[in-house]
Write an enzyme that holds these catalytic residues in place. Structure first.
Site, PDB file in Angstrom:
ATOM      1  N   GLU A   1      -0.502  -9.516  -1.132  1.00  0.00           N
ATOM      2  CA  GLU A   1      -1.928  -9.808  -0.925  1.00  0.00           C
ATOM      3  C   GLU A   1      -2.674  -9.831  -2.264  1.00  0.00           C
ATOM      4  OE1 GLU A   1      -2.286  -6.705   2.098  1.00  0.00           O
ATOM      5  OE2 GLU A   1      -2.958  -8.214   3.526  1.00  0.00           O
TER       6      GLU A   1
ATOM      7  N   GLY B   1       0.515  -5.217   0.534  1.00  0.00           N
ATOM      8  CA  GLY B   1      -0.621  -5.296  -0.391  1.00  0.00           C
ATOM      9  C   GLY B   1      -0.250  -5.901  -1.743  1.00  0.00           C
TER      10      GLY B   1
ATOM     11  N   GLU C   1       4.279  -5.529   7.091  1.00  0.00           N
ATOM     12  CA  GLU C   1       3.511  -4.452   7.725  1.00  0.00           C
ATOM     13  C   GLU C   1       3.873  -4.245   9.186  1.00  0.00           C
ATOM     14  OE1 GLU C   1       2.278  -6.692   5.636  1.00  0.00           O
ATOM     15  OE2 GLU C   1       0.712  -5.817   4.376  1.00  0.00           O
TER      16      GLU C   1
ATOM     17  N   ALA D   1       0.865  -1.182   0.000  1.00  0.00           N
ATOM     18  CA  ALA D   1       0.000   0.000   0.000  1.00  0.00           C
ATOM     19  C   ALA D   1       0.899   1.229   0.000  1.00  0.00           C
ATOM     20  CB  ALA D   1      -0.868  -0.008   1.248  1.00  0.00           C
TER      21      ALA D   1
HETATM   22  N1  COA Z   1       4.563   3.250  -0.394  1.00  0.00           N
HETATM   23  C1  COA Z   1       4.951   4.444  -0.895  1.00  0.00           C
HETATM   24  N2  COA Z   1       6.136   4.630  -1.490  1.00  0.00           N
HETATM   25  C2  COA Z   1       6.948   3.572  -1.595  1.00  0.00           C
HETATM   26  C3  COA Z   1       6.606   2.307  -1.113  1.00  0.00           C
HETATM   27  C4  COA Z   1       5.339   2.160  -0.483  1.00  0.00           C
HETATM   28  N3  COA Z   1       4.892   0.979  -0.032  1.00  0.00           N
HETATM   29  N4  COA Z   1       7.630   1.445  -1.349  1.00  0.00           N
HETATM   30  C5  COA Z   1       8.565   2.169  -1.993  1.00  0.00           C
HETATM   31  N5  COA Z   1       8.169   3.456  -2.134  1.00  0.00           N
HETATM   32  C6  COA Z   1       8.880   4.557  -2.767  1.00  0.00           C
HETATM   33  C7  COA Z   1       9.997   5.089  -1.880  1.00  0.00           C
HETATM   34  O1  COA Z   1       9.493   6.001  -0.940  1.00  0.00           O
HETATM   35  C8  COA Z   1      10.864   5.737  -2.932  1.00  0.00           C
HETATM   36  O2  COA Z   1      10.279   6.975  -3.299  1.00  0.00           O
HETATM   37  P1  COA Z   1      11.200   8.328  -3.438  1.00  0.00           P
HETATM   38  O3  COA Z   1      12.208   7.985  -4.515  1.00  0.00           O
HETATM   39  O4  COA Z   1      10.230   9.372  -3.848  1.00  0.00           O
HETATM   40  O5  COA Z   1      11.825   8.540  -2.108  1.00  0.00           O
HETATM   41  C9  COA Z   1      10.748   4.817  -4.126  1.00  0.00           C
HETATM   42  O6  COA Z   1       9.536   4.093  -3.945  1.00  0.00           O
HETATM   43  C10 COA Z   1      11.877   3.820  -4.243  1.00  0.00           C
HETATM   44  O7  COA Z   1      11.947   3.107  -3.030  1.00  0.00           O
HETATM   45  P2  COA Z   1      13.295   2.949  -2.177  1.00  0.00           P
HETATM   46  O8  COA Z   1      12.905   2.666  -0.777  1.00  0.00           O
HETATM   47  O9  COA Z   1      14.180   4.126  -2.408  1.00  0.00           O
HETATM   48  O10 COA Z   1      13.934   1.668  -2.881  1.00  0.00           O
HETATM   49  P3  COA Z   1      14.945   0.626  -2.208  1.00  0.00           P
HETATM   50  O11 COA Z   1      15.439  -0.214  -3.330  1.00  0.00           O
HETATM   51  O12 COA Z   1      15.947   1.308  -1.364  1.00  0.00           O
HETATM   52  O13 COA Z   1      14.036  -0.271  -1.238  1.00  0.00           O
HETATM   53  C11 COA Z   1      12.084  -1.559  -0.629  1.00  0.00           C
HETATM   54  C12 COA Z   1      13.005  -1.082  -1.778  1.00  0.00           C
HETATM   55  C13 COA Z   1      10.923  -2.320  -1.258  1.00  0.00           C
HETATM   56  C14 COA Z   1      12.881  -2.475   0.300  1.00  0.00           C
HETATM   57  C15 COA Z   1      11.571  -0.325   0.184  1.00  0.00           C
HETATM   58  O14 COA Z   1      11.065   0.618  -0.744  1.00  0.00           O
HETATM   59  C16 COA Z   1      10.476  -0.645   1.164  1.00  0.00           C
HETATM   60  O15 COA Z   1      10.746  -1.200   2.221  1.00  0.00           O
HETATM   61  N6  COA Z   1       9.215  -0.289   0.814  1.00  0.00           N
HETATM   62  C17 COA Z   1       8.087  -0.483   1.720  1.00  0.00           C
HETATM   63  C18 COA Z   1       7.652  -1.932   1.761  1.00  0.00           C
HETATM   64  C19 COA Z   1       6.509  -2.092   2.758  1.00  0.00           C
HETATM   65  O16 COA Z   1       6.678  -1.922   3.961  1.00  0.00           O
HETATM   66  N7  COA Z   1       5.318  -2.437   2.231  1.00  0.00           N
HETATM   67  C20 COA Z   1       4.130  -2.619   3.044  1.00  0.00           C
HETATM   68  C21 COA Z   1       3.417  -1.332   3.184  1.00  0.00           C
HETATM   69  S1  COA Z   1       2.002  -1.454   4.227  1.00  0.00           S
END
Ligand code: COA
Length: 261
Positions: A115, A112, A135, A67
């Site tokens: 999911e 999500g 999450e 999400a």
């Molecule tokens: N919601 C909103 N934005 C997200 C996102 C999410 N779930 N996952 C990634 N992004 C965005 C980041 O904020 C970043 O945006 P920016 O460039 O404007 O700062 C962009 O996507 C790239 O992500 P980044 O974190 O820089 O990439 P990474 O390779 O360093 O890490 C992940 C990748 C997937 C490990 C990391 O993005 C992450 O942990 N995301 C969240 C996963 C999560 O907790 N999902 C469940 C949500 S309820």
């Protein structure tokens, strides 16, 4: 509806590709994206030009990274609940469509994203894919079916470990525990999914739709009710033109021509 967060691409062979298209945000599911997904899934469900669906994410890095966290910061509990119910209904539409779908998991499938993938009929992952329900790490909850579908797919213990640690697993581990059906190199992902769907589409559509429904019903009820439903579905298939064609074609040693009737 004009889409700005997804692509919906029908094809002549009936296999439609739906791509979540926010690669700069790792295809995170914003409210606007879910609205578009809802509209697109209604089209796929009701329009006969769509016979099967591939669901994937834009770019090389992510299927869907969850999400959109930006939208989770301010929401009140009642807003959360309303959003959960709405997103659950959208995902349930995907899960209960009488058409086969495959999640082509081309990178991160987190929260999500996983999911959503779990609502597809099948899941195929690229070797680079990472899957998880993280999450709990950010103080939120897998409220789009995660607590219900993950244990059904991989068993209670493995599901609880993934949800309580929030750790993600790689594609090979996901295949080992049955979370994905196949793992393939990234470049082969979509062609592989397309071939799998072609093999499904060669078979009798009425029987295929009822197999999907029987499995869904059976997972929601006890064995006795499930068997009753199976017998009724079997009778419906027996009354179909597909059954007459399939059995006749076998005896006449030719390929069947199914019309889905
Ligand atoms: N919601 C909103 N934005 C997200 C996102 C999410 N779930 N996952 C990634 N992004 C965005 C980041 O904020 C970043 O945006 P920016 O460039 O404007 O700062 C962009 O996507 C790239 O992500 P980044 O974190 O820089 O990439 P990474 O390779 O360093 O890490 C992940 C990748 C997937 C490990 C990391 O993005 C992450 O942990 N995301 C969240 C996963 C999560 O907790 N999902 C469940 C949500 S309820």
């Amino acid at each position: 509806m004009l889409y700005s967060n997804i692509f919906l691409e029908p094809s002549e062979d009936g296999i439609t590709t739906l791509t979540i298209n926010r690669p700069d945000k790792l295809n995170a599911l914003s409210v606007a994206t879910m609205c578009e997904l809802d509209d697109a899934l209604r089209c796929v469900e009701h329009d006969s030009e769509h016979r099967a669906l591939i669901l994937t994410g834009a770019g090389e890095k992510a299927f869907v990274a969850g999400a959109d966290i930006n939208e989770l910061v301010e929401a009140t509990p009642l807003e959360w609940k309303a959003r959960c119910l709405r997103d659950q209904a959208i995902m349930r539409r995907l899960e209960t469509m009488p058409k086969a779908s495959i999640a082509a998991i081309n990178g991160y499938a987190l929260g999500g994203g996983l999911e959503l993938a779990m609502c597809c009929t099948l899941r195929v992952a690229a070797e680079s894919a990472k899957l998880g329900l993280p999450e709990v790490k950010i103080g939120v909850f897998p409220g789009n079916g995660g607590t219900q579908r993950l244990p059904r797919l991989v068993g209670r213990g493995r599901a609880l470990e993934m949800m309580l640690t929030g750790k993600w697993i790689d594609a090979a581990e996901a295949e080992r525990i049955g979370l994905v059906n196949h793992v393939v190199p990234q470049a082969e992902l979509v062609p592989f999914c397309r071939n799998l769907l072609k093999a499904i589409l060669e078979n009798a559509p009425v029987a295929a739709a009822l197999i999907l429904e029987c499995v869904d019903v059976g997972l929601r009820c006890g064995i006795e009710e499930g068997l009753q439903f199976e017998a009724a579905a079997s009778a419906a298939v027996a009354a179909s033109a597909d059954r007459a064609e399939g059995t006749r074609a076998f005896l006449e040693r030719r390929r069947p021509v199914y019309r889905g009737r």
